[in-house]
Design an enzyme around this catalytic site. Structure first.
Site, PDB file in Angstrom:
ATOM      1  N   HIS A 369      49.098  33.082 -13.015  1.00 27.65           N
ATOM      2  CA  HIS A 369      48.448  34.347 -13.566  1.00 27.65           C
ATOM      3  C   HIS A 369      47.184  34.309 -12.716  1.00 27.65           C
ATOM      4  O   HIS A 369      46.154  34.972 -12.979  1.00 27.65           O
ATOM      5  CB  HIS A 369      48.300  34.607 -14.785  1.00 27.65           C
ATOM      6  CG  HIS A 369      49.628  34.718 -15.487  1.00 27.65           C
ATOM      7  ND1 HIS A 369      50.214  35.943 -15.450  1.00 27.65           N
ATOM      8  CD2 HIS A 369      50.495  33.908 -15.988  1.00 27.65           C
ATOM      9  CE1 HIS A 369      51.272  35.828 -16.241  1.00 27.65           C
ATOM     10  NE2 HIS A 369      51.674  34.340 -16.439  1.00 27.65           N
ATOM     11  N   LYS A 479      24.530  10.008  -0.558  1.00 26.96           N
ATOM     12  CA  LYS A 479      23.836   9.152  -1.321  1.00 26.96           C
ATOM     13  C   LYS A 479      22.503   8.426  -0.585  1.00 26.96           C
ATOM     14  O   LYS A 479      21.587   8.432  -1.390  1.00 26.96           O
ATOM     15  CB  LYS A 479      24.846   7.903  -1.685  1.00 26.96           C
ATOM     16  CG  LYS A 479      26.056   8.226  -2.367  1.00 26.96           C
ATOM     17  CD  LYS A 479      27.001   6.834  -2.538  1.00 26.96           C
ATOM     18  CE  LYS A 479      28.045   7.215  -3.533  1.00 26.96           C
ATOM     19  NZ  LYS A 479      28.836   6.003  -3.495  1.00 26.96           N
TER      20      LYS A 479
END
Length: 506
Positions: A369, A479
């Site tokens: 859905h 990082k």
């Protein structure tokens, strides 16, 4: 290297799925296989049905030639032999040794580590460290995704301890775990290969402070370290008797089988964790000993390469028709995209075609859905994997599971068959591929085999593409820049500067 074969593959006829079934009465037998997870029938089995993909005899034969050209057998032998298969980092990749399949010395070392882990798990569950009702497992990436998936899949009912996996540095995640746990009966598992990962160690420090603030006697005594760097854990304050090491040759996203699986063993108990390892070992042996398209992970890789390379598919969807496998698409995202999302080959030369597709998915029937509109009528061709269990995971009316499985199988049939209509808005083109993985039940053994299948599928894809699936330098640059921001004194682009200033970071 395999360029000529790729050219030949591209020239082969591409019949529709309906035509393939009409032309070959043996198609289902050829491409649907029941895999017995163990010699004992009680271990269960898994059906791997790839018949609703566009693989045919001609494509399979050509892909088998490609595998030979890319030295699949040699690369596989190197993997199981503990040889260097991660050339950029000069490492072996010995996750299979954790399951008892691999180089003899590595298997023996893994068994020793497991013996230590089993002793600690059993001691904690017996009450040797006081009453333990909760475990907060702190890690990130492979140190968190695997344990979270396994606990959710196998320990929703009857867990021996309540496990909360925390990975996000966002304090909301850790606070939620704190609210669900009593500090007096909580252990903290800190999972970090290097014991320096900033997100993990920051969360671990906050967890330790939480224990102290709640007047827990000897808070460090409530910490278990899961690491390949025991000396770092000792420096941090964990007693060596509560350190569970694992080998440097075990990569993060392949580490669930090592001491990183500690929270899984705590939730299930050691006998079930051992079954989990055994199920994976059964798939290891199949992958190691079976050649050609009969090799289930390699067959899946043939289909993966067909769709990415020959049909230009940029995504692959995974839908688990079982609430217990809710986290499986997330787990596979890291496994596949961090392993094979590369733009250079293992020898450093540029790739000559697409590599890993974007892995995404969800849970049926919810996804029907939400996203299935695109799968059935959208302009993108998306190969789909459906994963389900014959046995339900609940005690409610059987009608729940009957409807669930009916929807799962109906979606695969509808994607393939389509439906003509004079109204274009109601027309379904069909000829859209899917594969189905059907477990007898979700048990430690079948679940272990399922995860090992996907690990080997990822490796097989890497071999066919000529890339190294065991490094992940793509995660490092962000990082590094984050560390530069923390240290200060570095200038960035105007947009980044403005965003940092708006949040008061600089």
């Amino acid at each position: 290297m395999g360029d000529t074969l790729w050219d030949e593959l591209g020239k082969l006829e591409k019949p529709t799925l309906s035509q393939l079934f009409e032309a070959d009465a043996q198609r289902l037998d050829k491409l649907s296989t029941r895999f017995e997870v163990g010699e004992d029938e009680s271990a269960g089995s898994i059906v791997f049905d790839w018949s609703k993909t566009h693989l045919d005899d001609a494509h399979i034969a050509a892909f088998e030639q490609l595998a030979a050209k890319m030295d699949f057998a040699g690369r596989r032998a190197a993997l199981f032999g503990g040889e260097i298969v991660n050339p950029t980092e000069g490492r072996a990749a010995e996750h299979t040794a954790q399951r008892g399949v691999g180089k003899e010395e590595s298997v023996a070392l893994a068994a020793d580590y497991h013996h230590r882990m089993a002793a600690i798990v059993e001691a904690i569950l017996r009450g040797a460290m006081g009453e333990v009702k909760h475990v907060i497992h702190i890690g990130i990436g492979g140190s968190a995704l695997g344990p979270a998936l396994a606990v959710d899949a196998l320990a929703r009912e009857g867990a021996l301890v309540d496990v909360h996996v925390v990975s996000n540095i966002d304090g909301c995640a850790l606070e939620a775990a704190f609210k669900a746990c009593d500090p007096a009966t909580t252990m903290i598992a800190v999972a970090s290969k290097t014991f320096t990962t900033i997100e993990t160690m920051t969360n671990a420090h906050s967890a330790l402070e939480w224990l102290k603030e709640n007047e827990v006697e000897d808070p460090y005594g409530r910490v278990v370290a899961l690491t390949a760097s025991p000396e770092k854990a000792i420096e941090w304050g964990v007693d060596e008797t509560r350190i569970l090491p694992f080998s440097e040759s075990v990569g993060g996203r392949y580490s669930l089988w090592s001491s990183i699986g500690f929270p899984v063993a705590m939730a299930l108990g050691w006998p079930d964790f051992a079954e989990f390892l055994a199920g994976a070992a059964a798939m290891d042996e199949h992958f190691r000993d079976t050649d050609g398209a009969a090799n289930l992970p390699l067959r899946a890789a043939f289909a993966d390469q067909y769709y990415t390379r020959l049909r230009g598919c940029q995504t692959r969807a995974v839908f688990a028709y079982d609430e217990r496998l809710d986290l499986l698409p997330d787990y596979l995202q890291q496994l596949e995209m961090e392993s094979n999302g590369k733009s250079v080959k293992a020898d450093g030369t540029p790739v000559d075609g697409p590599t890993a597709p974007i892995t995404w998915g969800g849970v049926g029937t919810d996804a029907q859905h939400a996203v299935f509109q695109l799968l059935h009528q959208g302009t993108n061709l998306v190969p789909v994997d459906f994963i389900a269990s014959i046995a339900p995971g609940h005690d409610l009316d059987d009608e729940h599971h009957r409807i669930l499985l009916s929807n799962c199988f109906a979606q695969g049939a509808a994607l393939m068959a389509g439906k003509a209509s004079e109204d274009p808005a109601r027309a379904y083109p069909g000829d859209r591929p899917s594969a189905t993985i059907l477990l007898d039940e979700i048990s430690p053994a079948t679940f272990g085999a399922l995860i090992a299948f996907h690990e080997h599928r990822t490796f097989a894809n890497a071999v066919l593409m000529g890339i190294n699936p065991f490094d992940q330098f793509g995660v490092e640059l962000g990082k590094q820049i984050a560390n530069q921001i923390a240290q200060g004194g570095v200038r960035f682009d105007p947009s980044t500067e403005a965003l940092l200033a708006t949040c008061g970071i600089i």
